[in-house]
Design a protein around this motif. Structure first.
Motif, PDB file in Angstrom:
ATOM      1  N   ALA A   1       0.847  -1.194   0.000  1.00 34.58           N
ATOM      2  CA  ALA A   1       0.000   0.000   0.000  1.00 34.58           C
ATOM      3  C   ALA A   1       0.880   1.241   0.000  1.00 34.58           C
ATOM      4  CB  ALA A   1      -0.922   0.004   1.217  1.00 34.58           C
ATOM      5  N   PHE A   2       0.278   2.330  -0.444  1.00 39.08           N
ATOM      6  CA  PHE A   2       0.984   3.604  -0.504  1.00 39.08           C
ATOM      7  C   PHE A   2       0.239   4.581   0.402  1.00 39.08           C
ATOM      8  CE2 PHE A   2       1.758   7.777  -2.566  1.00 39.08           C
ATOM      9  CZ  PHE A   2       3.133   7.800  -2.434  1.00 39.08           C
ATOM     10  N   ALA A   3       0.913   5.079   1.433  1.00 41.62           N
ATOM     11  CA  ALA A   3       0.227   5.853   2.465  1.00 41.62           C
ATOM     12  C   ALA A   3       0.675   7.306   2.461  1.00 41.62           C
ATOM     13  CB  ALA A   3       0.466   5.219   3.832  1.00 41.62           C
ATOM     14  N   MET A   4      -0.126   8.135   1.786  1.00 42.63           N
ATOM     15  CA  MET A   4       0.194   9.557   1.739  1.00 42.63           C
ATOM     16  C   MET A   4      -0.936  10.396   2.348  1.00 42.63           C
ATOM     17  SD  MET A   4       1.762  11.771  -1.301  1.00 42.63           S
ATOM     18  CE  MET A   4       0.517  12.167  -2.461  1.00 42.63           C
ATOM     19  N   THR A   5      -2.184  10.132   1.934  1.00 45.46           N
ATOM     20  CA  THR A   5      -3.309  11.007   2.287  1.00 45.46           C
ATOM     21  C   THR A   5      -3.625  10.956   3.785  1.00 45.46           C
ATOM     22  OG1 THR A   5      -4.183  10.629   0.092  1.00 45.46           O
ATOM     23  CG2 THR A   5      -5.718  11.518   1.711  1.00 45.46           C
ATOM     24  N   GLU A   6      -3.930  12.126   4.350  1.00 49.05           N
ATOM     25  CA  GLU A   6      -4.258  12.219   5.781  1.00 49.05           C
ATOM     26  C   GLU A   6      -5.621  12.872   5.957  1.00 49.05           C
ATOM     27  OE1 GLU A   6      -1.020  14.309   7.642  1.00 49.05           O
ATOM     28  OE2 GLU A   6       0.450  12.805   6.959  1.00 49.05           O
TER      29      GLU A   6
ATOM     30  N   SER B   1      -4.826  16.880   1.408  1.00 51.19           N
ATOM     31  CA  SER B   1      -3.667  16.098   0.991  1.00 51.19           C
ATOM     32  C   SER B   1      -3.412  16.173  -0.500  1.00 51.19           C
ATOM     33  CB  SER B   1      -3.847  14.646   1.432  1.00 51.19           C
ATOM     34  OG  SER B   1      -4.051  14.589   2.821  1.00 51.19           O
ATOM     35  N   SER B   2      -4.310  16.841  -1.243  1.00 51.78           N
ATOM     36  CA  SER B   2      -4.013  17.042  -2.659  1.00 51.78           C
ATOM     37  C   SER B   2      -2.788  17.947  -2.792  1.00 51.78           C
ATOM     38  CB  SER B   2      -5.214  17.639  -3.388  1.00 51.78           C
ATOM     39  OG  SER B   2      -5.679  18.787  -2.730  1.00 51.78           O
ATOM     40  N   ASP B   3      -2.481  18.675  -1.722  1.00 48.05           N
ATOM     41  CA  ASP B   3      -1.253  19.461  -1.649  1.00 48.05           C
ATOM     42  C   ASP B   3      -0.300  18.700  -0.711  1.00 48.05           C
ATOM     43  OD1 ASP B   3       0.782  21.196  -1.129  1.00 48.05           O
ATOM     44  OD2 ASP B   3      -0.489  22.877  -0.496  1.00 48.05           O
TER      45      ASP B   3
ATOM     46  N   TRP C   1      -5.484   7.938   5.678  1.00 42.35           N
ATOM     47  CA  TRP C   1      -6.738   7.263   5.296  1.00 42.35           C
ATOM     48  C   TRP C   1      -6.849   7.110   3.793  1.00 42.35           C
ATOM     49  CZ3 TRP C   1     -11.911  10.334   6.446  1.00 42.35           C
ATOM     50  CH2 TRP C   1     -11.937  11.503   5.683  1.00 42.35           C
ATOM     51  N   TYR C   2      -7.829   6.276   3.442  1.00 46.43           N
ATOM     52  CA  TYR C   2      -8.010   5.876   2.034  1.00 46.43           C
ATOM     53  C   TYR C   2      -6.740   5.230   1.479  1.00 46.43           C
ATOM     54  CZ  TYR C   2     -12.745   7.273   1.844  1.00 46.43           C
ATOM     55  OH  TYR C   2     -14.093   7.306   2.082  1.00 46.43           O
ATOM     56  N   ILE C   3      -6.166   4.378   2.307  1.00 43.47           N
ATOM     57  CA  ILE C   3      -4.949   3.681   1.893  1.00 43.47           C
ATOM     58  C   ILE C   3      -5.369   2.374   1.217  1.00 43.47           C
ATOM     59  CG2 ILE C   3      -2.720   2.800   2.702  1.00 43.47           C
ATOM     60  CD1 ILE C   3      -3.375   5.965   2.888  1.00 43.47           C
TER      61      ILE C   3
HETATM   62  C1  LIG Z   1     -11.073   5.332  -3.652  1.00 42.00           C
HETATM   63  C2  LIG Z   1      -9.872   6.140  -3.237  1.00 42.00           C
HETATM   64  C3  LIG Z   1      -8.642   5.510  -3.134  1.00 42.00           C
HETATM   65  C4  LIG Z   1      -7.520   6.239  -2.679  1.00 42.00           C
HETATM   66  N1  LIG Z   1      -6.314   5.587  -2.520  1.00 42.00           N
HETATM   67  C5  LIG Z   1      -5.284   6.241  -1.930  1.00 42.00           C
HETATM   68  C6  LIG Z   1      -4.066   5.550  -1.587  1.00 42.00           C
HETATM   69  O1  LIG Z   1      -3.915   4.353  -1.855  1.00 42.00           O
HETATM   70  N2  LIG Z   1      -3.081   6.236  -0.944  1.00 42.00           N
HETATM   71  C7  LIG Z   1      -3.220   7.556  -0.620  1.00 42.00           C
HETATM   72  O2  LIG Z   1      -2.304   8.127  -0.051  1.00 42.00           O
HETATM   73  N3  LIG Z   1      -4.354   8.244  -0.947  1.00 42.00           N
HETATM   74  C8  LIG Z   1      -5.392   7.615  -1.576  1.00 42.00           C
HETATM   75  N4  LIG Z   1      -6.558   8.280  -1.852  1.00 42.00           N
HETATM   76  C9  LIG Z   1      -6.701   9.666  -1.475  1.00 42.00           C
HETATM   77  C10 LIG Z   1      -6.631  10.634  -2.629  1.00 42.00           C
HETATM   78  O3  LIG Z   1      -5.399  10.602  -3.294  1.00 42.00           O
HETATM   79  C11 LIG Z   1      -6.960  12.018  -2.056  1.00 42.00           C
HETATM   80  O4  LIG Z   1      -8.319  11.962  -1.648  1.00 42.00           O
HETATM   81  C12 LIG Z   1      -6.727  13.156  -3.016  1.00 42.00           C
HETATM   82  O5  LIG Z   1      -5.354  13.380  -3.241  1.00 42.00           O
HETATM   83  C13 LIG Z   1      -7.352  14.465  -2.499  1.00 42.00           C
HETATM   84  O6  LIG Z   1      -6.920  14.763  -1.207  1.00 42.00           O
HETATM   85  P1  LIG Z   1      -8.019  15.116  -0.085  1.00 42.00           P
HETATM   86  O7  LIG Z   1      -9.014  14.007  -0.039  1.00 42.00           O
HETATM   87  O8  LIG Z   1      -7.300  15.436   1.159  1.00 42.00           O
HETATM   88  O9  LIG Z   1      -8.795  16.360  -0.661  1.00 42.00           O
HETATM   89  P2  LIG Z   1      -8.419  17.886  -0.427  1.00 42.00           P
HETATM   90  O10 LIG Z   1      -6.986  18.098  -0.647  1.00 42.00           O
HETATM   91  O11 LIG Z   1      -9.008  18.302   0.876  1.00 42.00           O
HETATM   92  O12 LIG Z   1      -9.221  18.560  -1.605  1.00 42.00           O
HETATM   93  C14 LIG Z   1     -10.647  18.579  -1.611  1.00 42.00           C
HETATM   94  C15 LIG Z   1     -11.149  19.215  -2.874  1.00 42.00           C
HETATM   95  O13 LIG Z   1     -10.712  20.554  -2.939  1.00 42.00           O
HETATM   96  C16 LIG Z   1     -10.611  20.932  -4.269  1.00 42.00           C
HETATM   97  N5  LIG Z   1      -9.286  21.509  -4.507  1.00 42.00           N
HETATM   98  C17 LIG Z   1      -8.113  21.146  -3.982  1.00 42.00           C
HETATM   99  N6  LIG Z   1      -7.118  21.899  -4.467  1.00 42.00           N
HETATM  100  C18 LIG Z   1      -7.686  22.758  -5.324  1.00 42.00           C
HETATM  101  C19 LIG Z   1      -7.196  23.786  -6.171  1.00 42.00           C
HETATM  102  N7  LIG Z   1      -5.877  24.076  -6.244  1.00 42.00           N
HETATM  103  N8  LIG Z   1      -8.076  24.484  -6.933  1.00 42.00           N
HETATM  104  C20 LIG Z   1      -9.390  24.187  -6.891  1.00 42.00           C
HETATM  105  N9  LIG Z   1      -9.895  23.237  -6.126  1.00 42.00           N
HETATM  106  C21 LIG Z   1      -9.073  22.529  -5.355  1.00 42.00           C
HETATM  107  C22 LIG Z   1     -10.811  19.692  -5.128  1.00 42.00           C
HETATM  108  O14 LIG Z   1     -12.134  19.674  -5.653  1.00 42.00           O
HETATM  109  C23 LIG Z   1     -10.626  18.583  -4.153  1.00 42.00           C
HETATM  110  O15 LIG Z   1     -11.343  17.417  -4.503  1.00 42.00           O
HETATM  111  C24 LIG Z   1      -7.668   7.604  -2.360  1.00 42.00           C
HETATM  112  C25 LIG Z   1      -8.916   8.227  -2.503  1.00 42.00           C
HETATM  113  C26 LIG Z   1     -10.008   7.512  -2.922  1.00 42.00           C
HETATM  114  C27 LIG Z   1     -11.336   8.212  -3.030  1.00 42.00           C
END
Ligand SMILES: Cc1cc2nc3c(=O)[nH]c(=O)nc-3n(C[C@H](O)[C@H](O)[C@H](O)COP(=O)(O)OP(=O)(O)OC[C@H]3O[C@@H](n4cnc5c(N)ncnc54)[C@H](O)[C@@H]3O)c2cc1C
Length: 407
Positions: A134-139, A144-146, A171-173
């Motif tokens: 598994a790859f664990a990045m998101t919190e 975590s998109s940043d 989470w979502y690992i």
């Molecule tokens: C089914 C599934 C499997 C996953 N598997 C993994 C995994 O194996 N390992 C892991 O580490 N992660 C995993 N993830 C997590 C996933 O990579 C993150 O959910 C994703 O990177 C977004 O991070 P966040 O959920 O924290 O959303 P946030 O960073 O809180 O963002 C929420 C929303 O804000 C908006 N947003 C963010 N930035 C901007 C911007 N610059 N401009 C405009 N809008 C913006 C977008 O609409 C975004 O969806 C998984 C997610 C899902 C749903």
């Protein structure tokens, strides 16, 4: 411009199409039946192991890995049409071929950045399909998109031992609920106060059985547990102690490794998504010619023609863009193909969601039922508008690149 596949691709395509017909599609219902009888729904059904053995026997194994020393040595352009075929049965086929995320990305990381010991201990059993990862990045606590927001700490042990101590909540690992998942690649900060925000992060290997690691719960997707993907777990690392030799690459290299990991991962998702769309179109057509409403076949309704034609046009467009991106990755490298990778990651999931949605509509109640794969395909495609970078993040970056030309 030559649009034909080369001889090796054609040969593998023919083999894979036959493998899908003979083994994978018939196994879909079997896997469901077996899962219902398992002690834990997170265990792997026996039929999956049978598929893996057969795929390996046929040479349909590790096709994703361009490095011929470890994998099939295919280019992205050769792999693209094969990944597309596996996308037609996304719950089974990628795993059967040892080409499923997140293992693929993890194996790529270990191939490129792992040392000899890490390769021996973790890459070898992953390549053999003996364990999952598994790859664990998101919190849960931070956007975590940043990736610069990540708060998990990877600290040197204070007792003088040559260890790191990992503390954080993820989470979502994906895959982590499966007991075969034996290793986590964890992204955290080794230098949270460092001046360069892209050098604060590192990646480290944390075995599942490390004291302090708790797989807390299965996160749901649209309210359902995603058993076939080994779930998506919330995982706690509470002072989990691992040897310093578990660090992948150097301290501060985590961000760069994450970038390198995500390029191929994104295109693989898009390739499989196109296969998902093809499956939806096939189901849509089969249903349309076999069901009558108001005195004629659904296939004779103009609106259904529009759905089918639009879906076909969209898939052809997406495939061309994905193949062009694959070709660019092969010729100018993943960095050079960055804009195209972002473009396909924006374009593909949303368009495929739309196609699957129409196929669901055409199936009526059957479309949302467990008797057709459409509901599951929909959920998988929809989550890819979020996972591996939400659409808006890619749009932001692509638009900035475009605007730069005029500033
Ligand atoms: C089914 C599934 C499997 C996953 N598997 C993994 C995994 O194996 N390992 C892991 O580490 N992660 C995993 N993830 C997590 C996933 O990579 C993150 O959910 C994703 O990177 C977004 O991070 P966040 O959920 O924290 O959303 P946030 O960073 O809180 O963002 C929420 C929303 O804000 C908006 N947003 C963010 N930035 C901007 C911007 N610059 N401009 C405009 N809008 C913006 C977008 O609409 C975004 O969806 C998984 C997610 C899902 C749903």
């Amino acid at each position: 411009m030559d649009f034909a596949f080369d001889a090796r691709t054609e040969e593998l395509r023919a083999k894979l199409l036959a493998f899908m017909d003979e083994y994978v599609y018939p196994a879909e219902a079997v896997a469901e039946e077996q899962r219902a009888l398992l002690a834990s729904p997170w265990d792997t059904p026996a039929v999956v192991e049978e598929l893996k053995a057969e795929a390996r026997r046929q040479g349909l194994w590790n096709l994703f890995l361009p490095d011929a020393e470890y994998g099939a040595g295919l280019t992205n352009l050769q792999y693209a049409p094969l990944a597309e075929i596996t996308g037609r049965s996304p719950q089974l086929a990628p795993t059967a071929l040892n080409c499923a995320a997140p293992d693929t990305g993890n194996m790529e990381v270990l191939t490129q950045f792992g040392d000899e010991q890490q390769k021996k201990q973790w890459l070898a059993p992953l390549l053999a399909g003996e364990i999952r990862s598994a790859f664990a990045m998101t919190e849960p606590e931070v956007a975590s998109s940043d990736a610069t927001n990540i708060t998990t700490h990877i600290e040197r042990a204070s007792d003088g031992t040559d260890d790191y101590v990992v503390t954080g909540r993820k989470w979502y690992i994906s895959g982590a609920m499966n007991p075969d998942c034996k290793i986590f690649i964890v992204m955290g900060k080794t230098d949270p106060d460092g001046a360069d925000i892209r050098r604060q992060q590192s990646m480290i290997l944390v075995p599942r059985d490390t004291p302090g690691v708790t797989v807390e719960r299965a996160m749901r997707v649209f309210g359902y547990e995603d058993h076939s993907h080994g779930g998506h777990a919330e995982v706690i690392f509470d002072h989990a102690r691992v040897p310093a030799s578990n660090l992948i690459g150097e301290e501060g290299g985590g961000f760069a490794i994450a970038q390198a990991r995500l390029g191929p991962g994104r295109i693989h998702h898009c390739m499989r998504l196109i296969g998902m769309a093809e499956r939806a179109i096939e189901l849509m057509c089969r249903r349309a010619v076999s069901r009558d409403a108001f005195g004629k076949a659904l296939a004779q309704q103009g609106v259904v023609h529009n759905w089918i034609a639009d879906a076909r046009v969209t898939v052809e467009q997406l495939r061309l863009l994905v193949l062009k991106t694959a070709w660019l990755m092969d010729t100018v490298g993943n960095r050079g193909a960055h804009a195209e990778i972002q473009a396909i990651k924006i374009a593909t999931p949303r368009a495929v969601v739309d196609i699957i949605d129409r196929a669901i509509q055409l199936h009526g109640a059957g479309g949302v039922s467990q008797d057709f794969p459409l509901a599951e395909l929909y959920a998988g495609a929809r989550t890819l508008m979020i996972a591996d970078g939400p659409d808006e993040v890619h749009q932001r970056s692509l638009a900035r690149r475009e605007l730069k030309k005029y500033l």
